[in-house]
Design an enzyme around this catalytic site. Structure first.
Site, PDB file in Angstrom:
ATOM      1  N   PRO A 139       0.758  -1.027  -0.046  1.00  6.64           N
ATOM      2  CA  PRO A 139      -0.013   0.015   0.045  1.00  6.64           C
ATOM      3  C   PRO A 139       0.975   1.326   0.096  1.00  6.64           C
ATOM      4  CG  PRO A 139      -0.009  -1.060   2.242  1.00  6.64           C
ATOM      5  CD  PRO A 139       0.930  -1.786   1.244  1.00  6.64           C
ATOM      6  N   GLN A 192      -6.431  -0.989   4.075  1.00  8.15           N
ATOM      7  CA  GLN A 192      -5.482  -0.575   5.252  1.00  8.15           C
ATOM      8  C   GLN A 192      -6.101   0.510   5.909  1.00  8.15           C
ATOM      9  OE1 GLN A 192      -1.581   1.536   4.818  1.00  8.15           O
ATOM     10  NE2 GLN A 192      -0.778  -0.542   5.355  1.00  8.15           N
ATOM     11  N   CYS A 223       3.910   3.242   9.015  1.00  8.52           N
ATOM     12  CA  CYS A 223       4.027   4.875   8.264  1.00  8.52           C
ATOM     13  C   CYS A 223       4.727   5.650   9.039  1.00  8.52           C
ATOM     14  CB  CYS A 223       2.604   5.300   8.020  1.00  8.52           C
ATOM     15  SG  CYS A 223       2.762   6.915   6.967  1.00  8.52           S
ATOM     16  N   LYS A 262       1.027  -4.299   9.126  1.00  4.39           N
ATOM     17  CA  LYS A 262       2.384  -3.909   8.499  1.00  4.39           C
ATOM     18  C   LYS A 262       3.268  -3.067   9.591  1.00  4.39           C
ATOM     19  CE  LYS A 262       4.145  -2.127   4.052  1.00  4.39           C
ATOM     20  NZ  LYS A 262       5.354  -1.225   4.732  1.00  4.39           N
ATOM     21  N   GLY A 347       6.874  -2.303  -3.388  1.00  6.11           N
ATOM     22  CA  GLY A 347       6.291  -1.017  -3.332  1.00  6.11           C
ATOM     23  C   GLY A 347       6.567  -0.016  -4.209  1.00  6.11           C
TER      24      GLY A 347
END
Length: 372
Positions: A139, A192, A223, A262, A347
Site C-alpha cells: 500500500p 488498510q 507509516c 504492516k 512498493g
C-alpha cells in the site's frame, strides 16, 4: 519432470508441461534432499573500439564476444529448481544447516535449510487462502489507487492493498476517505486502516469492510510520515507495544476476516523491536505480518536490514512477508533466500514497472523472464 542420466554426474531434466529441457553438467548431493548443480553459461561481453578513417577522423564501433563461465544452482529430489544456475559457488550445509552462496560481484549470502524447504513448491498462505504468487503489492498513499492495483493484478500481483485510510475518518463518515477503499477485482484485496484508539480502530475496520468488500484488514503500524506519527499512529505504535497489541486484538475481535499488520524494524537504530511486536501481534490474532526492514528514523533512505525479517520469521508461526528495496526479481529472490520469509511486498519497485510481479513469480519458479 523426467531425470535422464547421460553419464556420471551429468543429467537432463525434461519439463513436459513447459516443453523445456535443463541440462546440468554436474550434480552434487549436499543432503536434506537437495543437490548442487552446474551449467556453463555464455556471458555476452561488448567492447568499445576507436577507429580512424579518412583524414584521421576518429569513429567508435563495438564488437561482441562470448565468454563461458560455470554457474551453480540448486534442485530438490522432485527435480524442481529451487535456485537457478546463476551463482559463482554454493557451499555444503554447515553445522547450523545454512548454505553460503557467492554472486558475481562478490556478495556473500546465507540461506537457511528452513527457507529452502519452504521453496519446495509450497504456496503462501493467508489464513487459509493459498496464494500462488509470493509477491504482494504494497500500500502506498497517493499511488495504489484502484487502477494501479488492477494493473498490477494483471501482471501477477495476487494480493493488493488499498491506500491507508484513517479509522477515525471512517467513523466520522468522511466521504473522501471512503472513496479510497474501492476494491479492485481479480485479486485478494486488503483494506488498510490506521489509528491509535482500539475502539475506533475496531469500528473503522468493520466500516472499511462494509464499504469496500475487501478480503482482509491490514493495520498500518509502519507509516513514518510526521503528520501520522505525530498523532501516535503508524510507526509511532512501535514505541507503545502494549497499545499496539490492544489495537490488533480489538480489530481481530471486530471482524471475521483475516487481519494483517504492516510494521517496520523499529523506531530507530537503538530500538529495533520488530520481533517483540511480531510476537504480540501473533498472540493478538494477526494472520500475517508485513515487515519493512527499515526503522522509522530511516524513512526511505538507502540501506535496509533484512536480518530483521529473518529474526521475525524465526520468532513466529504465522506468515511473514519481507519488504524494503525490492526493485528487481533478483532482489525478491535474495530477500526470500536470506531471510526465509514466505513472500515479498513490493512498493516503489512497482511504480512504472507493474510487470515485476510476473517476473518475480517466474524467477521464484526457477524460470527465466523477459524484460519489457
Amino acid at each position: 519432470g523426467v531425470l535422464a542420466l547421460w553419464k556420471k554426474n551429468k543429467v537432463a531434466i525434461w519439463n513436459s508441461k513447459r516443453k523445456t529441457k535443463s541440462v546440468y553438467e554436474s550434480v552434487r548431493s549436499i543432503g536434506n534432499g537437495f543437490y548442487v548443480v552446474s551449467q556453463t553459461v555464455r556471458n555476452v561481453i561488448k567492447e568499445r573500439h576507436t577507429g580512424y578513417g579518412f583524414g584521421r577522423r576518429s569513429y567508435t564501433y563495438y564488437t561482441t564476444r562470448y565468454q563461458p563461465s560455470i554457474k551453480f544452482g540448486l534442485i530438490n529430489q522432485k527435480l524442481q529448481t529451487i535456485i537457478p544456475c546463476k551463482y559463482n559457488s554454493i557451499s555444503d550445509f554447515d553445522s547450523n544447516d545454512n548454505l553460503t552462496i557467492i554472486e558475481d560481484n562478490g556478495t556473500v549470502g546465507i540461506i537457511s535449510l528452513n527457507s529452502l524447504k519452504e521453496k519446495n513448491g509450497e504456496k503462501m498462505n493467508l489464513n487459509g487462502l493459498n496464494i500462488d504468487s509470493k509477491a504482494v503489492l504494497a500500500p502506498m498513499a497517493g499511488f495504489t489507487d484502484a487502477p494501479m492495483r488492477l494493473l498490477c493484478r494483471e501482471f501477477g500481483a495476487e494480493i493488493t492493498v488499498t491506500e491507508m485510510v484513517s479509522s477515525r475518518a471512517l467513523v466520522y463518515k468522511d466521504k473522501k476517505s471512503a472513496k479510497l477503499l474501492r476494491k479492485n477485482e481479480g485479486s485478494i484485496c486488503g483494506a488498510q486502516i490506521f489509528g491509535n484508539d482500539p475502539e475506533i480502530m475496531a469500528e473503522g475496520a468493520k466500516l472499511a469492510l462494509e464499504i469496500s468488500g475487501c478480503d482482509f484488514i491490514d493495520i498500518n503500524m509502519g507509516c513514518p510520515v510526521p503528520k501520522v506519527v505525530g498523532n501516535g499512529e503508524g510507526s509511532a505504535l512501535m514505541k507503545d507495544i502494549p497499545l499496539a497489541g490492544k489495537i490488533i486484538e480489538a480489530v481481530v475481535g471486530a471482524v471475521k476476516l483475516p487481519v494483517t499488520v504492516k510494521m517496520r524494524a523499529g523506531w530507530d537504530a537503538d530500538h529495533i523491536n520488530a520481533v517483540e511486536l511480531a510476537r504480540v501481534a501473533e498472540a493478538a490474532g494477526a494472520s500475517t505480518l508485513f515487515v519493512h526492514c527499515r526503522t522509522r528514523q530511516q524513512m526511505y533512505s538507502p540501506g535496509v536490514n533484512p536480518e530483521v525479517v529473518r529474526q521475525v520469521k524465526e520468532s513466529v508461526r504465522i506468515p511473514v512477508v519481507g519488504n524494503g528495496d525490492i526493485y528487481t526479481p533478483e532482489d525478491a529472490l535474495r530477500m526470500m533466500q536470506t531471510t526465509g520469509c514466505d513472500g515479498v511486498m513490493i512498493g516503489r519497485g512497482a511504480l512504472g514497472n507493474p510487470w515485476i510481479f510476473a517476473q518475480t513469480a517466474a524467477l521464484l519458479r526457477g524460470e527465466g523472464y523477459e524484460l519489457p
